[in-house]
Design a protein around this motif. Structure first.
Motif: not given
Ligand SMILES: [Zn+2]
Ligand SMILES: N=CN[C@@H](CCC(=O)O)C(=O)O
Length: 399
Positions: A60, A62, A129, A233, A256, A307
């Motif tokens: 995961h 970004h 992402k 999420h 999460h 994350d």
């Molecule tokens: Zn995220």
């Protein structure tokens, strides 16, 4: 995915005792003197006997964005919550404005550097992402940047469309969902068919005052209808029954889960829907920790992700594993499985990645310690430890 490799506590009831089946020999780890790791009882999905050499998988991130949010770190230290900042137009929306203004070349350049940092920390497969565009034009710009990296770089990438990361200014969640369903997804389908952009997963930030359950359901179902894996999420800041929704829709993974319900955990275990836990976020935002122990005890396939994003600026899966052990009470073998085979499972890629086995693609790391546990134990010490990172059998980093 049926038949996909992954390890859950229930399937390997003595899993905390070791990584290996009774018939497997514990391997040595880059030097003699490596202790034998005790054997596990039979489990349906075995970790490979070379698991502690496998390349790390970050389930995961970004990583494509422009702008700088260190000032928000100061605000959070002074007491602001994530949602205080979000609702005041900061957070994701701040990054959206900067990312819309950035050129594709600028985005690619910073993305490439970030991937380099991840790779040097041992990551050989990373989920990436979009989601700082929200409008079609910028979401496609981000996805083209991810596609270019997929083609030009050696690190493995799983691409996620996350156009529902925040509700764009001037729209309601429902209107944003309509725009995604009517305009974004058909275009993604077309670009996928032409081979221009390859997207694996669809994501939504399902959260109170972001995307409600109904909008989330509509977007995820439409993504699934065009062939994307659902990986979103959920249940982060408020209990939303996102896990229950994910299971109903056939999600591959949900991230999460700090606020997941007991029923959600049970449903995820039965459906083999992976829980992607994000220790950096819970740490950074001082959230309650996700209930990793309960998930493991109930047989959920627990994976880990960094994350990496402007809110949680961490490239390092070794640090993520360390936090998972200390703050979420996972054992080191559980954290290793979560950052390799189970993270690959969360991305639907455990048939090719996530362990070092005949028939898989040969992603591994070599560290200069007699014990693999040092990769987790040495908090922040991975640069000293990791000598080689190898993807598809090719050395992609050498210290
Ligand atoms: Zn995220
Ligand atoms: N919670 C939503 N998305 C990200 C944060 C993104 C951001 O703050 O820029 C996360 O997973 O932590």
């Amino acid at each position: 995915m049926m038949g996909d490799n992954a390890v859950s506590q229930r399937q390997s009831s003595n899993f905390t005792g070791g990584l290996f089946s009774p018939r497997e020999q514990a391997p040595t780890w880059s030097s003699p003197g490596c202790p034998t790791i005790s054997s596990a009882s039979h489990c349906e999905y075995q970790l490979s006997s070379d698991q502690e050499k496998a390349g790390l998988v970050d389930a995961h991130t970004h990583p494509v964005w422009a702008g700088e949010r260190v000032h928000e770190f100061a605000m959070k230290l002074a007491g602001a919550t994530y949602m205080d900042i979000h609702q005041a137009g900061g957070g994701i929306n701040f990054t959206v404005e900067r990312t819309r203004q950035a050129s594709e070349e600028e985005l690619y350049s910073s993305f490439q550097q970030r991937l380099g940092c991840m790779m040097r920390a041992g990551t050989t497969l990373v989920e990436c992402k979009s989601g700082y565009g929200l409008n079609l034009e910028t979401e496609l710009k981000m996805l083209r940047v991810i596609e270019r990296a997929r083609q030009e770089l050696d690190i493995g990438i799983s691409a996620t469309y996350c156009g529902a990361h925040s509700v764009p200014k001037g729209k309601t969640a429902s209107e944003a969902a309509d725009d995604i369903i009517k305009n974004h997804l058909p275009r993604l389908k077309e670009l996928g068919r032409n081979g221009e952009i390859h997207v694996d997963n669809i994501d939504v930030f399902c959260e109170k005052d972001v995307f409600d359950l109904d909008s989330t359901r509509r977007i995820l179902q439409s993504g699934k209808d065009i062939g994307l894996q659902i990986n979103f999420h959920g249940d982060e800041l408020h209990p939303m029954k996102a896990a229950e929704l994910g299971v109903e829709l056939g999600a591959q993974a949900i991230s999460h889960l700090e606020e997941v319900s007991d029923e959600g955990i049970a449903a995820m275990a039965s459906a083999r829907c992976s829980a992607v836990l994000l220790p950096t976020t819970a740490y950074m935002l001082r959230l309650k920790q996700p209930r990793a122990r309960k998930m493991l005890d109930e047989g959920v396939i627990v994976a880990l992700g960094s994350d990496f994003n402007p809110n949680a600026y961490c490239f390092s899966m070794p640090m993520v594993m360390h936090l998972a052990c200390v703050n979420m009470r996972m054992s080191m073998p559980e954290a290793l499985a979560a950052a390799t085979i189970n993270a690959a499972y969360a991305l639907g890629k455990s048939h090719t990645q996530g362990s070092l086995e005949v028939g898989k693609q040969g992603d591994l790391i070599i560290i200069n310690s007699p014990r693999w546990e040092h990769l987790i134990y040495q908090f922040g010490g991975h640069h000293e430890l990791i000598d080689y990172v190898i993807a598809k059998g090719k050395v992609i980093y050498k210290k």
